[in-house]
Design an enzyme around this catalytic site. Structure first.
Site, PDB file in Angstrom:
ATOM      1  N   HIS A  66     -15.358  -5.974  -6.123  1.00 24.95           N
ATOM      2  CA  HIS A  66     -15.341  -6.432  -4.719  1.00 24.95           C
ATOM      3  C   HIS A  66     -13.903  -6.427  -4.199  1.00 24.95           C
ATOM      4  O   HIS A  66     -13.171  -7.404  -4.322  1.00 24.95           O
ATOM      5  CB  HIS A  66     -15.935  -7.842  -4.623  1.00 24.95           C
ATOM      6  CG  HIS A  66     -16.234  -8.262  -3.219  1.00 24.95           C
ATOM      7  ND1 HIS A  66     -17.279  -9.092  -2.897  1.00 24.95           N
ATOM      8  CD2 HIS A  66     -15.636  -7.979  -2.037  1.00 24.95           C
ATOM      9  CE1 HIS A  66     -17.308  -9.292  -1.591  1.00 24.95           C
ATOM     10  NE2 HIS A  66     -16.301  -8.635  -1.042  1.00 24.95           N
ATOM     11  N   HIS A  78     -11.291  -4.928  -0.939  1.00 22.01           N
ATOM     12  CA  HIS A  78     -11.124  -4.287   0.377  1.00 22.01           C
ATOM     13  C   HIS A  78      -9.817  -3.504   0.339  1.00 22.01           C
ATOM     14  O   HIS A  78      -8.747  -4.088   0.168  1.00 22.01           O
ATOM     15  CB  HIS A  78     -11.098  -5.346   1.485  1.00 22.01           C
ATOM     16  CG  HIS A  78     -12.384  -6.123   1.580  1.00 22.01           C
ATOM     17  ND1 HIS A  78     -13.435  -5.707   2.365  1.00 22.01           N
ATOM     18  CD2 HIS A  78     -12.789  -7.260   0.973  1.00 22.01           C
ATOM     19  CE1 HIS A  78     -14.442  -6.577   2.238  1.00 22.01           C
ATOM     20  NE2 HIS A  78     -14.076  -7.526   1.393  1.00 22.01           N
ATOM     21  N   LEU A  79      -9.926  -2.185   0.496  1.00 18.30           N
ATOM     22  CA  LEU A  79      -8.722  -1.345   0.385  1.00 18.30           C
ATOM     23  C   LEU A  79      -8.087  -1.041   1.736  1.00 18.30           C
ATOM     24  O   LEU A  79      -6.953  -0.587   1.781  1.00 18.30           O
ATOM     25  CB  LEU A  79      -9.031  -0.057  -0.369  1.00 18.30           C
ATOM     26  CG  LEU A  79      -9.128  -0.203  -1.889  1.00 18.30           C
ATOM     27  CD1 LEU A  79      -9.501   1.117  -2.543  1.00 18.30           C
ATOM     28  CD2 LEU A  79      -7.817  -0.734  -2.481  1.00 18.30           C
ATOM     29  N   ARG A  80      -8.810  -1.232   2.820  1.00 19.78           N
ATOM     30  CA  ARG A  80      -8.257  -1.082   4.191  1.00 19.78           C
ATOM     31  C   ARG A  80      -7.946   0.351   4.600  1.00 19.78           C
ATOM     32  O   ARG A  80      -7.561   0.579   5.737  1.00 19.78           O
ATOM     33  CB  ARG A  80      -6.986  -1.925   4.382  1.00 19.78           C
ATOM     34  CG  ARG A  80      -7.126  -3.379   4.012  1.00 19.78           C
ATOM     35  CD  ARG A  80      -8.169  -4.104   4.835  1.00 19.78           C
ATOM     36  NE  ARG A  80      -8.193  -5.537   4.540  1.00 19.78           N
ATOM     37  CZ  ARG A  80      -9.254  -6.300   4.705  1.00 19.78           C
ATOM     38  NH1 ARG A  80     -10.395  -5.793   5.149  1.00 19.78           N
ATOM     39  NH2 ARG A  80      -9.201  -7.586   4.426  1.00 19.78           N
ATOM     40  N   ASP A 131     -12.728 -10.205  -4.336  1.00 19.63           N
ATOM     41  CA  ASP A 131     -12.830 -10.115  -2.869  1.00 19.63           C
ATOM     42  C   ASP A 131     -11.436  -9.912  -2.271  1.00 19.63           C
ATOM     43  O   ASP A 131     -11.094 -10.471  -1.232  1.00 19.63           O
ATOM     44  CB  ASP A 131     -13.511 -11.363  -2.278  1.00 19.63           C
ATOM     45  CG  ASP A 131     -13.931 -11.157  -0.818  1.00 19.63           C
ATOM     46  OD1 ASP A 131     -13.719 -10.054  -0.273  1.00 19.63           O
ATOM     47  OD2 ASP A 131     -14.452 -12.120  -0.231  1.00 19.63           O
ATOM     48  N   HIS A 159      -4.230  -8.798   4.198  1.00 17.58           N
ATOM     49  CA  HIS A 159      -3.958  -8.892   5.632  1.00 17.58           C
ATOM     50  C   HIS A 159      -2.457  -8.907   5.847  1.00 17.58           C
ATOM     51  O   HIS A 159      -1.698  -9.361   4.983  1.00 17.58           O
ATOM     52  CB  HIS A 159      -4.556 -10.177   6.209  1.00 17.58           C
ATOM     53  CG  HIS A 159      -6.044 -10.181   6.273  1.00 17.58           C
ATOM     54  ND1 HIS A 159      -6.752  -9.321   7.081  1.00 17.58           N
ATOM     55  CD2 HIS A 159      -6.965 -10.916   5.606  1.00 17.58           C
ATOM     56  CE1 HIS A 159      -8.046  -9.541   6.915  1.00 17.58           C
ATOM     57  NE2 HIS A 159      -8.205 -10.502   6.015  1.00 17.58           N
TER      58      HIS A 159
HETATM   59 ZN    ZN Z   1     -18.170 -10.837   1.929  1.00 19.01          ZN
END
Ligand code: ZN
Lengths: 310, 434
Positions: free
Chosen positions: B61, B63-65, B306, B310
């Site tokens: 899980h 997020h690589l953006r 996760d 940012h």
């Molecule tokens: Zn989520």
């Protein structure tokens, strides 16, 4: 004397003795308001920035007068708190204000915690003039001052705070201040507007106004935001005012010397019948006058009063 | 790539192994594990120095953006952060810009990962077009392009009817659906867990029920369709209870938990620091305890970070406006070793299982064990390394973590992908340009 702190962000972190100091100082400030020339040089050469990112004419004006009567230079900066819209963040604004070398920034903001952010970022004093649903410490202090004036003391008094507790920073600050000063507090309102776990703040919870106001020293009515209705916190304004509005009939069950307070502006006919708002028990206008005194006291104690110790 | 890892304590939960042994990788795959291996001449070797040698860790899980928000993270920086944190493989969520809801985007991610990545990258495709929650994405084509699962993570699929169809349709390709379980109408506008702390701070709350309602629904739909649902970032005690019951009944549902939901509570928000704002929000103490128990007993199969990078500008704002999520790749393993293993919430073997075979089974990924033939991915842990978390040293482009300044004992020491050392003693190979 003075306060041993850089900022006034919230009531909950004040010691009772500090509250006492602020109220005593505010009481002495009231004398200035009664003079023909309402100006003392206490803060000459000091700069206070009123940063009001959520509109509030009353509180802003109150701080402005307080600063001016103490001879501070007061600069008003206003705008929308949705700074994202303008592409400028609160931190950008803060850094720009820092460049003006203010001694104090008074901030009103729609986001809880915004004054804390500012206090971490800026060297000058920060006064919270209301942040989101969190706190409105100067309002609570002026409320305490008003009650103390009328009753001569605070300890042992009982208060009912009525209305939208969930979204009220006034309620949170008052609960903290009143509990610290030895008062007992009951909050009352529809269950949808009573937030979870509020009892942990040391208050009683009630859902019926009549029972709640029967035997208290102070009834503090809160302002109802009309959009609470569309969000289904309440079915209608009509029902709200019937159940939780303070009418003359309901007031008949209260004590003869009860004080009725409201942070203003009053929705006449919703929280309170006009005859109640303008009636003999109401101290709403005293609250406004004491607002200036409390804000003068705070500016003086944070900026002018000799720093307690280095 | 060939590599011999000597002198390690090998812990491979999938094979029930915890013993001193050598690991031999030939042609990028695990060849053998054993006490004294015969190896081809000139095989390069690594001396593990008695440290713990485990299958390569997997974070399902992330997020690589990239594409779309490269100012937050890129595949190059995100995979380096993974390597630095001991992860040899990661699965990346579909909420890029554009959304990974077509083959073109999946192809872009895999090509970019091949060109610039240092660890394995497994794309997760969207369930619905544009994460809009209205029409199914082309799940078949996404599977063909290499997506290992489907998820609208970041946004719950609110329509039960649509999720039902997605589960039915996805059966044809055997890929599970990863659910961000949150009833958006209940969570509406909330910035933290609803409870006394949110009341005290004057912040809008998200009740635990927002998660539990959707977990219950997802379980019902998994049961109805017979297809696998994986619940992402489980955070509440009741959600754990629902999962435990469902699994006992044989419903095909799995769950993951993040290090922050295992280590922090809603009290962390008292600082009004946006680095403690995430979805689902940090919960109460009892929820944390329930998640820890569920991780220990296997109700929760995996730890996933996760990882949500940012930019400072997305976080250094009022809480209401701040972006959700924290980075996790570079802190997860050290935090878990320190606060779960040292504090005896989990034994080391269980922690490793939740970082290897657990995630591999959830998404049916190759790896997660040192079984001969498996990908030659290895993570070596130094259980004694003391350090302080310093976001200034992250390989990630982002710094948003509430764990700044936390002291840790234990850290990933080496990450090996396909027999190639991509991280040694905290230093990630330079590889292709950033
Ligand atoms: Zn989520």
């Amino acid at each position: 004397m003075g306060l041993k702190r850089k900022d006034l962000l919230e009531i909950r972190s004040l010691e009772p003795a500090e509250i006492q100091t602020i109220l005593d100082t505010a009481a002495s400030m009231k004398e200035i308001a009664s003079r023909e020339i309402k100006k003392v040089p206490a803060l000459r050469g000091k700069t206070v920035v009123n940063l009001f990112l959520e509109p509030s004419t009353r509180t802003r004006t109150s701080f402005e007068i307080a600063g001016k009567w103490l001879s501070a230079d007061v600069i008003n900066v206003s705008g929308s708190s949705s700074s994202v819209v303008k592409g400028e963040t609160l931190m950008d604004t803060a850094k720009n204000i820092e460049a003006m070398s203010p001694d104090c920034v008074v901030i009103r903001h729609s986001a809880s915690g915004a004054p804390h952010m500012l206090a971490r970022a800026l060297k000058c004093s920060i006064i919270n003039a209301g942040d989101g649903m969190h706190e409105h410490p100067t309002q609570a202090l002026l409320d305490l001052l008003t009650i103390r004036e009328k009753r001569g003391h605070l300890e042992g008094l009982s208060v009912a705070i009525v209305g939208d507790i969930a979204h009220s920073r006034v309620a949170r600050s008052n609960i903290a201040g009143m509990r610290k000063m030895g008062m007992s507090v009951t909050v009352a309102g529809p269950p949808t507007l009573i937030p979870p776990g509020i009892e942990e703040l040391g208050v009683k919870v009630a859902y019926r106004l009549e029972d709640t106001i029967r035997d208290v020293d102070v009834i503090m009515m809160l302002r109802l935001q009309q959009e609470r209705m569309t969000a289904n916190y309440i079915p209608s304004l009509r029902e709200y005012s019937r159940l939780y509005g303070l009418s003359l009939e309901k007031l008949a069950g209260a004590r003869d010397d009860v004080l009725i307070m409201h942070p203003g502006p009053v929705n006449r006919g919703i929280e309170m019948a006009p005859e109640v708002a303008d009636g003999p028990y109401s101290v709403i206008l005293e609250q406004v006058a004491n607002g200036v005194a409390v804000r003068m006291a705070l500016l003086y104690l944070l900026l002018g009063g000799k720093p307690a110790e280095a | 790539m060939n590599l011999l890892i000597r002198n390690g304590r090998v812990i491979d939960p999938a094979n029930g192994l915890d013993a001193p042994a050598e690991v031999l990788i030939l042609d990028g795959r695990v060849s053998r594990v054993g006490p004294r291996l015969e190896v081809p001449a000139e095989t390069p070797s690594v001396d593990a120095g008695g440290r713990v040698v485990a299958p390569g860790f997997m974070d399902i899980h992330v997020h690589l953006r990239e594409p779309g928000q490269e100012y937050k993270e890129t595949i190059a920086t995100g995979t380096r952060a993974a390597a630095a944190g001991g992860f040899a493989a990661i699965a990346c969520m579909a909420n890029t810009q554009p959304v990974n809801d077509t083959r073109a985007v999946t192809d872009y991610i895999t090509a970019q990962a091949r060109a610039e990545g240092v660890v394995r990258v497994y794309p997760i495709g969207a369930v619905t077009r544009g994460l809009g929650g209205r029409e199914l994405a082309e799940l078949g084509e996404l599977a063909e392009a290499g997506c290992v699962a489907y998820s609208d993570d970041g946004r719950p699929v609110m329509s039960s009817a649509l999720l039902r169809r997605a589960l039915e349709y996805a059966q044809a390709f055997g890929k599970p659906i990863v659910s961000h379980a949150e009833d958006a109408t209940l969570a509406d506008g909330g910035v933290m867990h609803e409870g006394f702390v949110s009341t005290d701070l004057g912040l809008r709350g998200i009740p635990a029920a927002a998660e539990e309602i959707m977990v219950a629904r997802d379980i019902a739909l998994a049961e109805l369709t017979g297809h696998r649902v994986h619940i992402a970032h489980v955070s509440t005690a009741a959600a754990v209870r629902l999962l435990r019951d469902a699994r006992a009944r044989g419903v095909p549902v799995t769950g993951e938990v993040t290090p922050h939901h295992l280590l922090l509570t809603d009290e962390t928000l008292r600082s009004y620091d946006a680095n403690a704002k995430m979805a689902p929000p940090l919960r109460g103490k009892r929820d944390v305890e329930a998640c820890r128990e569920a991780l220990a007993d296997g109700t929760l199969d995996a730890i996933a970070t996760d990882h949500a990078p940012h930019a400072l500008a997305d976080k250094e704002v009022e809480l209401d406006q701040a972006a959700n999520g924290i980075v996790g790749l570079e802190t997860a393993v050290a935090l878990c070793l320190t606060h779960l293993v040292r504090e005896r919430v989990l034994d080391l073997g269980t922690l490793i299982a939740r970082l290897t075979v657990g995630p591999a089974r959830i998404l049916d990924l190759p790896g997660g064990s040192l079984t001969p033939g498996a990908p030659g991915d290895v993570t070596i842990l130094d259980l004694d390394r003391e350090h302080v978390i310093d976001p200034g040293r992250f390989y990630s482009r982002a710094r948003n973590t509430p764990f700044r300044g936390w002291r840790c004992v234990g850290a990933p020491w080496m990450t090996i992908v396909g027999g190639r050392v991509v991280m040694a003693e905290g230093v990630v190979e330079r590889g292709p340009s950033r």
